[in-house]
Design a protein around this motif. Structure first.
Motif, PDB file in Angstrom:
ATOM      1  N   CYS A   1      17.115  38.321  31.275  1.00  0.00           N
ATOM      2  CA  CYS A   1      16.215  39.071  30.390  1.00  0.00           C
ATOM      3  C   CYS A   1      16.800  39.260  28.987  1.00  0.00           C
ATOM      4  CB  CYS A   1      15.849  40.432  30.965  1.00  0.00           C
ATOM      5  SG  CYS A   1      14.876  40.364  32.474  1.00  0.00           S
ATOM      6  N   ALA A   2      17.535  38.235  28.486  1.00  0.00           N
ATOM      7  CA  ALA A   2      18.186  38.358  27.169  1.00  0.00           C
ATOM      8  C   ALA A   2      17.166  38.628  26.059  1.00  0.00           C
ATOM      9  CB  ALA A   2      18.970  37.075  26.873  1.00  0.00           C
ATOM     10  N   GLU A   3      16.054  37.898  26.053  1.00  0.00           N
ATOM     11  CA  GLU A   3      15.044  38.080  25.011  1.00  0.00           C
ATOM     12  C   GLU A   3      14.393  39.461  25.117  1.00  0.00           C
ATOM     13  OE1 GLU A   3      14.607  36.208  22.545  1.00  0.00           O
ATOM     14  OE2 GLU A   3      12.768  37.024  21.678  1.00  0.00           O
ATOM     15  N   LEU A   4      14.182  39.897  26.336  1.00  0.00           N
ATOM     16  CA  LEU A   4      13.595  41.225  26.539  1.00  0.00           C
ATOM     17  C   LEU A   4      14.514  42.301  25.965  1.00  0.00           C
ATOM     18  CD1 LEU A   4      11.483  43.119  27.813  1.00  0.00           C
ATOM     19  CD2 LEU A   4      12.742  42.960  29.952  1.00  0.00           C
ATOM     20  N   LEU A   5      15.802  42.167  26.225  1.00  0.00           N
ATOM     21  CA  LEU A   5      16.751  43.160  25.710  1.00  0.00           C
ATOM     22  C   LEU A   5      16.755  43.185  24.181  1.00  0.00           C
ATOM     23  CD1 LEU A   5      19.676  42.661  28.188  1.00  0.00           C
ATOM     24  CD2 LEU A   5      18.489  44.806  27.727  1.00  0.00           C
ATOM     25  N   ARG A   6      16.688  41.988  23.580  1.00  0.00           N
ATOM     26  CA  ARG A   6      16.646  41.934  22.110  1.00  0.00           C
ATOM     27  C   ARG A   6      15.435  42.701  21.590  1.00  0.00           C
ATOM     28  NH1 ARG A   6      13.928  40.010  18.291  1.00  0.00           N
ATOM     29  NH2 ARG A   6      12.492  38.832  19.600  1.00  0.00           N
ATOM     30  N   LEU A   7      14.284  42.492  22.251  1.00  0.00           N
ATOM     31  CA  LEU A   7      13.057  43.178  21.836  1.00  0.00           C
ATOM     32  C   LEU A   7      13.194  44.693  21.949  1.00  0.00           C
ATOM     33  CD1 LEU A   7      10.123  41.296  23.573  1.00  0.00           C
ATOM     34  CD2 LEU A   7      10.421  41.659  21.136  1.00  0.00           C
ATOM     35  N   LEU A   8      13.729  45.117  23.095  1.00  0.00           N
ATOM     36  CA  LEU A   8      13.836  46.554  23.337  1.00  0.00           C
ATOM     37  C   LEU A   8      14.737  47.211  22.302  1.00  0.00           C
ATOM     38  CD1 LEU A   8      14.212  46.477  27.238  1.00  0.00           C
ATOM     39  CD2 LEU A   8      12.170  47.010  25.920  1.00  0.00           C
ATOM     40  N   ARG A   9      15.797  46.493  21.936  1.00  0.00           N
ATOM     41  CA  ARG A   9      16.747  47.069  20.975  1.00  0.00           C
ATOM     42  C   ARG A   9      16.208  46.996  19.555  1.00  0.00           C
ATOM     43  NH1 ARG A   9      21.550  44.078  24.086  1.00  0.00           N
ATOM     44  NH2 ARG A   9      22.369  45.814  25.288  1.00  0.00           N
ATOM     45  N   GLU A  10      15.713  45.801  19.173  1.00  0.00           N
ATOM     46  CA  GLU A  10      15.350  45.590  17.763  1.00  0.00           C
ATOM     47  C   GLU A  10      13.966  46.119  17.429  1.00  0.00           C
ATOM     48  OE1 GLU A  10      15.928  41.494  16.721  1.00  0.00           O
ATOM     49  OE2 GLU A  10      18.006  41.497  17.414  1.00  0.00           O
ATOM     50  N   GLU A  11      12.981  45.910  18.318  1.00  0.00           N
ATOM     51  CA  GLU A  11      11.611  46.303  17.968  1.00  0.00           C
ATOM     52  C   GLU A  11      11.303  47.744  18.387  1.00  0.00           C
ATOM     53  OE1 GLU A  11       8.352  43.771  18.398  1.00  0.00           O
ATOM     54  OE2 GLU A  11       9.450  41.969  17.850  1.00  0.00           O
ATOM     55  N   LEU A  12      11.820  48.163  19.532  1.00  0.00           N
ATOM     56  CA  LEU A  12      11.528  49.533  19.966  1.00  0.00           C
ATOM     57  C   LEU A  12      12.665  50.497  19.644  1.00  0.00           C
ATOM     58  CD1 LEU A  12       9.727  48.976  23.396  1.00  0.00           C
ATOM     59  CD2 LEU A  12       8.745  49.231  21.132  1.00  0.00           C
ATOM     60  N   GLY A  13      13.782  49.958  19.140  1.00  0.00           N
ATOM     61  CA  GLY A  13      14.890  50.817  18.725  1.00  0.00           C
ATOM     62  C   GLY A  13      15.559  51.546  19.872  1.00  0.00           C
ATOM     63  N   LEU A  14      15.469  50.985  21.089  1.00  0.00           N
ATOM     64  CA  LEU A  14      16.073  51.669  22.232  1.00  0.00           C
ATOM     65  C   LEU A  14      17.574  51.395  22.278  1.00  0.00           C
ATOM     66  CD1 LEU A  14      13.361  50.836  24.921  1.00  0.00           C
ATOM     67  CD2 LEU A  14      13.668  52.973  23.679  1.00  0.00           C
ATOM     68  N   THR A  15      18.318  52.421  22.634  1.00  0.00           N
ATOM     69  CA  THR A  15      19.765  52.248  22.747  1.00  0.00           C
ATOM     70  C   THR A  15      20.093  51.840  24.175  1.00  0.00           C
ATOM     71  OG1 THR A  15      19.928  54.064  21.202  1.00  0.00           O
ATOM     72  CG2 THR A  15      21.961  53.405  22.292  1.00  0.00           C
ATOM     73  N   ILE A  16      20.463  50.592  24.328  1.00  0.00           N
ATOM     74  CA  ILE A  16      20.798  50.098  25.675  1.00  0.00           C
ATOM     75  C   ILE A  16      22.195  49.517  25.595  1.00  0.00           C
ATOM     76  CG2 ILE A  16      20.036  48.625  27.583  1.00  0.00           C
ATOM     77  CD1 ILE A  16      17.285  48.528  26.249  1.00  0.00           C
ATOM     78  N   PRO A  17      23.212  50.369  25.799  1.00  0.00           N
ATOM     79  CA  PRO A  17      24.574  49.910  25.561  1.00  0.00           C
ATOM     80  C   PRO A  17      25.096  48.930  26.595  1.00  0.00           C
ATOM     81  CG  PRO A  17      24.571  52.175  26.341  1.00  0.00           C
ATOM     82  CD  PRO A  17      23.144  51.760  26.234  1.00  0.00           C
ATOM     83  N   GLU A  18      24.762  49.136  27.854  1.00  0.00           N
ATOM     84  CA  GLU A  18      25.397  48.347  28.916  1.00  0.00           C
ATOM     85  C   GLU A  18      24.306  47.848  29.841  1.00  0.00           C
ATOM     86  OE1 GLU A  18      28.236  49.426  32.617  1.00  0.00           O
ATOM     87  OE2 GLU A  18      28.332  50.724  30.871  1.00  0.00           O
ATOM     88  N   VAL A  19      24.398  46.597  30.234  1.00  0.00           N
ATOM     89  CA  VAL A  19      23.291  46.027  31.000  1.00  0.00           C
ATOM     90  C   VAL A  19      23.737  45.528  32.360  1.00  0.00           C
ATOM     91  CG1 VAL A  19      21.608  44.158  31.064  1.00  0.00           C
ATOM     92  CG2 VAL A  19      22.042  45.370  28.925  1.00  0.00           C
ATOM     93  N   GLY A  20      23.052  45.992  33.384  1.00  0.00           N
ATOM     94  CA  GLY A  20      23.236  45.422  34.715  1.00  0.00           C
ATOM     95  C   GLY A  20      21.894  44.836  35.115  1.00  0.00           C
ATOM     96  N   TYR A  21      21.884  43.582  35.553  1.00  0.00           N
ATOM     97  CA  TYR A  21      20.618  42.907  35.864  1.00  0.00           C
ATOM     98  C   TYR A  21      20.574  42.550  37.347  1.00  0.00           C
ATOM     99  CZ  TYR A  21      17.193  39.117  36.118  1.00  0.00           C
ATOM    100  OH  TYR A  21      16.133  38.327  36.473  1.00  0.00           O
ATOM    101  N   HIS A  22      19.477  42.917  38.015  1.00  0.00           N
ATOM    102  CA  HIS A  22      19.314  42.570  39.434  1.00  0.00           C
ATOM    103  C   HIS A  22      17.975  41.875  39.623  1.00  0.00           C
ATOM    104  CE1 HIS A  22      22.688  45.105  40.729  1.00  0.00           C
ATOM    105  NE2 HIS A  22      22.260  45.963  39.823  1.00  0.00           N
TER     106      HIS A  22
END
Ligand code: SF4
Length: 365
Positions: A86-107
């Motif tokens: 979900c690399a592209e999704l994370l970019r969107l969440l951070r850049e477009e929605l301004g969400l702070t997502i410091p550490e990612v665990g993906y399942h």
């Protein structure tokens, strides 16, 4: 085994017979709540029967659904957004929605080892979401398996969403390939996506209840990812689901118990294709409305049946309300033509019908 001794699941399996099975998803549940008074649809869905096959067997194949092109485009878009954990999704969440997502665990919960059964995937989803709440570990859960009680029967949801945990709060992420052009999307498509997301939020809240956690830990905002302008690039927006959650939650709680509906079906009846299918379907009361045409695979069959019966349901709920309980078109026409004396309870409606007929004749002259 007597009828009383059979479990609900056994009775539904017997009713499905050899008919092809299908799975519920958020779209089918949202559509179910669009006509909560229809026993026919409720039973077919509770028995997990593929209504497309039933419609075809009855001679009225469904004429709606996504085109193969749209399905392929949707799958390609979703795969692109979810690629590489979900690399592209994370970019969107951070850049477009301004969400702070410091550490990612993906399942990825699409399978558990080689096991793709609903119950095993559901247990694994429950385990991982529970751990995420207690440890704070785990951010993205792809294809979580969820379930909901629909009229007394458990329905597993075939999910294509991502559950995102930020700061101890889960969000449902829905990926749709329709376009957002200059910040505007087709309202009907957004409304449909919002209804589906609301079903997932309700199902996730049920799962948290099972875990002994507060259902409010699932946010009432979902994240909708769509295609930007006419490109394949994604964009994201928060969607407030409070209205949809209230409406769908209320309608699900009002659905008549499947136990009660099963009593309407003749003993030994089943949806097995072939001789007897039409009789089984006809024995279960339906509640046709023009809205069925866009939400139920049996719409053409039920419309034909309603027309044959001369039911006013074919005219839509608004007209039915105006007719105040008169349910047959022949009666309506006879009152309009003055060939039938109305009872006192229908005197005002008969007067309205006579005036409407006179106006129509005047215009047609
Ligand atoms: S099309 Fe028929 S079965 Fe489907 S919801 Fe309408 S009335 Fe019920």
């Amino acid at each position: 085994m007597t009828l009383a001794e059979k479990t609900l699941t056994t009775r539904l399996d017997d009713l499905r017979g050899d008919a092809p099975a299908t799975r519920h998803n958020a779209r089918t549940i949202a559509a179910l709540t669009a006509n909560p008074g229809c026993a026919r649809r409720a039973l077919l869905d509770a028995a997990a029967v593929d209504k497309t096959v039933i419609a075809r067997e009855l001679g009225f194949p469904a004429k709606f659904g996504q085109s193969p092109f749209a399905i392929t485009r949707g799958n390609t878009f979703e795969a692109m957004v979810k690629a590489h954990g979900c690399a592209e999704l994370l970019r969107l969440l951070r850049e477009e929605l301004g969400l702070t997502i410091p550490e990612v665990g993906y399942h990825d919960l699409e399978t558990v080892g080689d096991n793709a059964s609903n119950s095993v995937r559901y247990q694994r989803t429950k385990q991982l979401l529970g751990q995420a709440l207690t440890s704070g570990q785990g951010t993205l859960f792809d294809h979580p398996m969820l379930r909901l009680e629909i009229a007394g029967a458990t329905a597993y949801l075939e999910p294509d969403v991502v559950a995102l945990q930020i700061g101890g709060l889960f969000h449902v992420v829905e990926i749709k390939s329709f376009a957002v052009v200059d910040g505007q999307a087709d309202p009907a498509q957004v409304a449909s996506a919002a209804r589906q997301s609301a079903v997932y939020v309700l199902a996730m809240r049920e799962l948290l209840r099972e875990l002994g956690q507060s259902p409010e830990l699932v946010a009432h905002n979902s994240i909708l990812v769509c295609a930007k302008d006419f490109t394949n690039r994604p964009t994201a927006a928060l969607v407030d689901l409070r209205k949809q959650l209230a409406v769908i939650g209320r309608q699900l709680s009002r659905l008549t118990s499947i136990d009660t509906l099963l009593d309407l079906v003749p003993p030994d009846a089943s949806f097995t294709p072939g001789e007897g299918l039409a009789d089984t379907v006809a024995a279960i009361p339906s509640r046709y409305a023009p809205e069925c045409m866009s939400s139920c695979e049996l719409a053409f069959a039920c419309r034909s049946e309603a027309r044959t019966q001369g039911s006013v349901d074919t005219l839509g709920r608004g007209v039915c309300d105006d007719l105040g309980g008169i349910d047959n078109l022949d009666t309506v026409l006879a009152l309009a033509e003055g060939t039938l004396d109305p009872g006192p309870e229908h005197a005002d409606i008969a007067e309205m019908l006579r005036r409407a007929r006179a106006l129509r004749l005047e215009v047609a002259r």
